[in-house]
Write an enzyme that holds these catalytic residues in place. Structure first.
Site, mmCIF file in Angstrom:
data_model
loop_
_atom_site.group_PDB
_atom_site.id
_atom_site.type_symbol
_atom_site.label_atom_id
_atom_site.label_comp_id
_atom_site.label_asym_id
_atom_site.label_seq_id
_atom_site.Cartn_x
_atom_site.Cartn_y
_atom_site.Cartn_z
ATOM 1 N N LEU A 1 0.865 -1.179 0.000
ATOM 2 C CA LEU A 1 0.000 0.000 0.000
ATOM 3 C C LEU A 1 0.904 1.231 0.000
ATOM 4 O O LEU A 1 1.874 1.292 0.758
ATOM 5 C CB LEU A 1 -0.889 0.032 1.254
ATOM 6 C CG LEU A 1 -2.194 -0.761 1.242
ATOM 7 C CD1 LEU A 1 -2.860 -0.666 2.602
ATOM 8 C CD2 LEU A 1 -3.139 -0.269 0.158
ATOM 9 N N ASP A 2 0.586 2.208 -0.846
ATOM 10 C CA ASP A 2 1.370 3.443 -0.869
ATOM 11 C C ASP A 2 1.305 4.143 0.485
ATOM 12 O O ASP A 2 0.329 3.983 1.226
ATOM 13 C CB ASP A 2 0.839 4.388 -1.949
ATOM 14 C CG ASP A 2 1.114 3.876 -3.353
ATOM 15 O OD1 ASP A 2 2.125 3.171 -3.530
ATOM 16 O OD2 ASP A 2 0.319 4.182 -4.261
ATOM 17 N N PRO A 3 2.324 4.939 0.827
ATOM 18 C CA PRO A 3 2.324 5.627 2.126
ATOM 19 C C PRO A 3 1.073 6.470 2.384
ATOM 20 O O PRO A 3 0.605 6.551 3.523
ATOM 21 C CB PRO A 3 3.585 6.498 2.061
ATOM 22 C CG PRO A 3 4.504 5.721 1.173
ATOM 23 C CD PRO A 3 3.616 5.111 0.124
#
Length: 308
Positions: free
Chosen positions: A49-51
């Site tokens: 998951l992206d930050p």
């Protein structure tokens, strides 16, 4: 010279943590924190998951890591807020705005565009991604101002639903196949509407059969007096597979890697369909297998601790 401190001994921890990843953490950052809290020897996550994104990040520990590939391959569901009228260099809210256009679209126009992105589509991976070229992730090239050719890849959008529209914000629910970039989907929808777009927010709500119902926040994990109690069992990853329960003698042979002819065993209920199954003996998970023709059970991935 200062003596080095003794290396910390990690524990053999088996199980699954359904983490609700917070904003600002990479998936690997969250994994490292959880691994440290649980003092676990072996761990892995099941899809980045992206930050800036939040939501369901299943973390696998010990024997559960043997089955993490199943979640990497699984369909996933997201809720996302698309900011129409602005393109950013990363496709999300963390990037710099590179183009702005007026937003003058109707709900009917949005629905018409969404229909074009349902089902099998081709999607070009973004430059700001962890895909590697010559051993280096694409985002490193992007940060250096280099854009490389990327080949479009087939993905499938199983569901694409408009939840709300209040210009310039578009809220969508997306269920998609592995390898789908929701950032790219948002940009493509915005460009098809003629105004551009980037993702303002992204939350993953489901991975395979796992949902947000049993998630644990990172703060709850860090502050818990008995964090190991927050782990789900290894077979939480396998709930979509039919179960087969073996006798003690058959379990012994299964763990030795033998194929079993279950059609001859009156004490064992044989699933009606062929395919992957989760295998137990006396309520204990032994691993996974495949049911083949003529009620043959072939071992697949075995739990090492089941042999102890």
């Amino acid at each position: 010279m200062k003596p080095s401190s003794p290396k910390k001994i990690r524990d053999l921890v088996d199980g699954v943590l359904l983490l609700d990843k917070p904003v600002g953490f990479s998936s690997n950052d969250a994994l490292i924190k959880a691994k440290r809290v649980l003092n676990a020897k072996k761990a892995g996550h099941t899809g980045t998951l992206d930050p800036f994104a939040t939501g369901l990040l299943p973390l696998c520990f010990g024997e559960a890591t043997k089955f993490s590939q199943d979640l990497l391959e699984a369909d996933k569901t997201y809720e996302t807020v698309v900011h129409l009228g602005q393109n950013t260099d990363t496709g999300d809210t963390e990037g710099a705005v590179i183009q702005e256009r007026p937003v003058a679209v109707t709900r009917e126009q949005i629905e018409a565009v969404l229909e074009r992105y349902r089902g099998p589509i081709l999607q070009t991976p973004p430059m700001y991604s962890a895909l590697k070229r010559d051993g280096k992730p694409l985002y490193e090239y992007a940060r250096a101002g280099i854009t490389l050719e990327r080949e479009a890849r087939p993905v499938t959008i199983h569901k694409l639903e408009l939840l709300a529209y209040e210009a310039p914000y578009l809220t969508l629910s997306v269920t998609c196949s592995k390898g789908t970039y929701i950032r790219v989907l948002g940009e493509d929808i915005g460009n098809a509407l003629g105004c551009g777009a980037h993702l303002k927010a992204l939350r993953r709500t489901q991975v395979g059969a796992l949902t947000l119902d049993q998630v644990v926040t990172l703060d709850a994990l860090l502050g818990h007096a008995a964090p190991l109690s927050l782990l789900a069992p290894v077979d939480a990853l396998l709930s979509s597979f039919p179960a087969v329960s073996l006798t003690a003698e058959l379990a012994k042979r299964f763990l030795q890697g033998q194929r079993l002819a279950l059609g001859k065993e009156e004490a064992v209920a044989v699933p009606a369909e062929l395919g992957r199954v989760r295998v137990y003996a006396d309520g204990r998970l032994l691993g996974t297998g495949t049911m083949q023709e003529y009620a043959i059970l072939a071992p697949e991935r075995l739990i090492a601790t089941a042999q102890q």
